[in-house]
Design an enzyme around this catalytic site. Sequence first.
Site, PDB file in Angstrom:
ATOM      1  N   MET A 147      39.114  73.478  11.944  1.00 36.69           N
ATOM      2  CA  MET A 147      39.796  74.767  12.090  1.00 36.69           C
ATOM      3  C   MET A 147      41.047  74.605  12.951  1.00 36.69           C
ATOM      4  O   MET A 147      41.604  75.601  13.440  1.00 36.69           O
ATOM      5  CB  MET A 147      38.863  75.809  12.692  1.00 36.69           C
ATOM      6  CG  MET A 147      37.651  76.078  11.797  1.00 36.69           C
ATOM      7  SD  MET A 147      36.923  77.714  12.037  1.00 36.69           S
ATOM      8  CE  MET A 147      36.444  77.622  13.746  1.00 36.69           C
ATOM      9  N   GLY A 197      38.001  65.029  20.091  1.00 30.72           N
ATOM     10  CA  GLY A 197      36.782  65.028  19.270  1.00 30.72           C
ATOM     11  C   GLY A 197      37.124  64.996  17.790  1.00 30.72           C
ATOM     12  O   GLY A 197      36.590  64.189  17.016  1.00 30.72           O
ATOM     13  N   HIS A 198      38.054  65.870  17.380  1.00 31.74           N
ATOM     14  CA  HIS A 198      38.492  65.876  15.975  1.00 31.74           C
ATOM     15  C   HIS A 198      39.110  64.522  15.609  1.00 31.74           C
ATOM     16  O   HIS A 198      38.878  63.990  14.525  1.00 31.74           O
ATOM     17  CB  HIS A 198      39.560  66.953  15.737  1.00 31.74           C
ATOM     18  CG  HIS A 198      39.112  68.356  15.979  1.00 31.74           C
ATOM     19  ND1 HIS A 198      39.586  69.115  17.026  1.00 31.74           N
ATOM     20  CD2 HIS A 198      38.242  69.154  15.300  1.00 31.74           C
ATOM     21  CE1 HIS A 198      39.047  70.325  16.975  1.00 31.74           C
ATOM     22  NE2 HIS A 198      38.220  70.381  15.950  1.00 31.74           N
ATOM     23  N   GLY A 223      31.122  66.434  13.235  1.00 30.40           N
ATOM     24  CA  GLY A 223      30.713  66.117  14.600  1.00 30.40           C
ATOM     25  C   GLY A 223      29.295  66.579  14.903  1.00 30.40           C
ATOM     26  O   GLY A 223      28.883  67.648  14.459  1.00 30.40           O
ATOM     27  N   LYS A 254      28.591  67.562  17.679  1.00 31.90           N
ATOM     28  CA  LYS A 254      28.838  68.707  18.565  1.00 31.90           C
ATOM     29  C   LYS A 254      28.264  69.999  17.965  1.00 31.90           C
ATOM     30  O   LYS A 254      27.687  70.817  18.657  1.00 31.90           O
ATOM     31  CB  LYS A 254      30.345  68.835  18.792  1.00 31.90           C
ATOM     32  CG  LYS A 254      30.863  70.201  19.125  1.00 31.90           C
ATOM     33  CD  LYS A 254      30.795  70.455  20.592  1.00 31.90           C
ATOM     34  CE  LYS A 254      31.238  71.841  21.006  1.00 31.90           C
ATOM     35  NZ  LYS A 254      31.775  72.728  20.030  1.00 31.90           N
ATOM     36  N   ASP A 255      28.471  70.147  16.645  1.00 33.39           N
ATOM     37  CA  ASP A 255      27.899  71.286  15.914  1.00 33.39           C
ATOM     38  C   ASP A 255      26.706  70.743  15.124  1.00 33.39           C
ATOM     39  O   ASP A 255      26.768  70.589  13.908  1.00 33.39           O
ATOM     40  CB  ASP A 255      28.960  71.896  14.995  1.00 33.39           C
ATOM     41  CG  ASP A 255      30.180  72.344  15.786  1.00 33.39           C
ATOM     42  OD1 ASP A 255      30.159  73.454  16.315  1.00 33.39           O
ATOM     43  OD2 ASP A 255      31.145  71.554  15.930  1.00 33.39           O
ATOM     44  N   ILE A 307      32.277  63.929  21.485  1.00 33.94           N
ATOM     45  CA  ILE A 307      33.226  63.416  22.475  1.00 33.94           C
ATOM     46  C   ILE A 307      33.269  64.425  23.630  1.00 33.94           C
ATOM     47  O   ILE A 307      33.380  65.638  23.398  1.00 33.94           O
ATOM     48  CB  ILE A 307      34.641  63.248  21.854  1.00 33.94           C
ATOM     49  CG1 ILE A 307      34.573  62.386  20.589  1.00 33.94           C
ATOM     50  CG2 ILE A 307      35.619  62.693  22.874  1.00 33.94           C
ATOM     51  CD1 ILE A 307      34.177  60.947  20.796  1.00 33.94           C
ATOM     52  N   SER A 343      36.006  71.114  22.954  1.00 33.50           N
ATOM     53  CA  SER A 343      35.952  72.206  21.976  1.00 33.50           C
ATOM     54  C   SER A 343      37.276  72.952  22.011  1.00 33.50           C
ATOM     55  O   SER A 343      37.860  73.130  23.090  1.00 33.50           O
ATOM     56  CB  SER A 343      34.816  73.167  22.351  1.00 33.50           C
ATOM     57  OG  SER A 343      34.973  74.387  21.654  1.00 33.50           O
TER      58      SER A 343
HETATM   59  P1  AMP Z   1      36.063  72.842  14.334  1.00 33.21           P
HETATM   60  O1  AMP Z   1      37.532  72.653  14.255  1.00 33.21           O
HETATM   61  O2  AMP Z   1      35.580  73.314  15.674  1.00 33.21           O
HETATM   62  O3  AMP Z   1      35.501  73.620  13.171  1.00 33.21           O
HETATM   63  O4  AMP Z   1      35.423  71.394  14.197  1.00 33.21           O
HETATM   64  C1  AMP Z   1      35.763  70.535  13.140  1.00 33.21           C
HETATM   65  C2  AMP Z   1      34.881  69.312  13.212  1.00 33.21           C
HETATM   66  O5  AMP Z   1      35.092  68.656  14.470  1.00 33.21           O
HETATM   67  C3  AMP Z   1      33.378  69.641  13.141  1.00 33.21           C
HETATM   68  O6  AMP Z   1      32.735  68.655  12.358  1.00 33.21           O
HETATM   69  C4  AMP Z   1      32.975  69.559  14.579  1.00 33.21           C
HETATM   70  O7  AMP Z   1      31.613  69.258  14.757  1.00 33.21           O
HETATM   71  C5  AMP Z   1      33.849  68.427  15.080  1.00 33.21           C
HETATM   72  N1  AMP Z   1      33.972  68.452  16.539  1.00 33.21           N
HETATM   73  C6  AMP Z   1      34.336  69.503  17.317  1.00 33.21           C
HETATM   74  N2  AMP Z   1      34.281  69.163  18.623  1.00 33.21           N
HETATM   75  C7  AMP Z   1      33.866  67.869  18.673  1.00 33.21           C
HETATM   76  C8  AMP Z   1      33.594  66.947  19.739  1.00 33.21           C
HETATM   77  N3  AMP Z   1      33.722  67.293  21.021  1.00 33.21           N
HETATM   78  N4  AMP Z   1      33.177  65.707  19.418  1.00 33.21           N
HETATM   79  C9  AMP Z   1      33.016  65.358  18.106  1.00 33.21           C
HETATM   80  N5  AMP Z   1      33.261  66.173  17.060  1.00 33.21           N
HETATM   81  C10 AMP Z   1      33.672  67.417  17.334  1.00 33.21           C
END
Ligand code: AMP
Length: 289
Positions: A41, A47-48, A158, A160-161, A187, A196
């Site tokens: 998103m 992390g991303h 990740g 993370k989720d 991460i 996050s």
């Molecule tokens: P989001 O942009 O929050 O929807 O996350 C996109 C992807 O990045 C998802 O697969 C999340 O699980 C992953 N993600 C978000 N934060 C982290 C993190 N701290 N470490 C690893 N992956 C992450």
Amino acid sequence: MLKPVPSSVTTPDRLRELAALRQRITLWRSEGQRIGFVPTMGALHAGHLALVKHARSLSDKVVVSIFVNPLQFAPHEDFDRYPRREDADSALLAEAGADLVWLPTSELMYPKGFATKIELTGPAEGLETDFRPQFFGGVATVVTKLFNQVTPDIAVFGEKDYQQLKVVQTFTRDLDMPLEVIGLPTIRESDGLALSSRNAYLSAEERDTAAKLHAELHAIAETVQAGGDADASIERAKIRLEAAGFGPIDYIALRDADSLAPPSADSRALRLLAAAWLGKTRLIDNIAV
Ligand code: AMP
């Protein structure tokens, strides 16, 4: 501050039209390229980027999507204030080795007359769903659409989720989607806070407190590993977190790491998952036990 992009790094193309995306994917396929995919998103952080680098190591071309999916936010949630920084994200993706940024519009994803919902059970039940009932339906719909658009060989998500990872692995398997969904460890900041995009909402004081969530998960895991009472340990952790300024605590729960059902004699591994509010920010985290 963003580091300047080295001149050897090419900025990935940003595409917004499905026909242009399909044309590029068809070309890569005709060249025998293996395609890796990382859905996000945006408001990207390390992390991303770790997911992008992992996808890079497993495939020839890496597509990263940025789409703030309205379907997975309830009306009272943070869809409008969710951070959006397309240019900065593209610069980071260039460094991480992405080949293409896919930026679908809401109109493309959910045109007038869109009428399809995916129904989920199993790992989608409980935990996040108890507090965000619309969430995994929205995730499953957008991820299915993105998979059909990008047609990747692998997709990296990740831990993370963690519940989201299990939900995506389950529906891709159940619906025979022709790709592998790979999970990557969380991460973290040096004090343990999971990176996050929503951490940007935290005040300086809240940011100092935020790492306590991860510390308490570790304290519970240690008790469980030593044969102690998980429920009592979770209750004590909740009291300490509330004293530190967290609240409400949506859940702290010990689950089977695969099914996300309550632990049973058959459980091969356990996972401790939590979601808690700190001021106006909802934090989630989880660890292996
Ligand atoms: P989001 O942009 O929050 O929807 O996350 C996109 C992807 O990045 C998802 O697969 C999340 O699980 C992953 N993600 C978000 N934060 C982290 C993190 N701290 N470490 C690893 N992956 C992450």
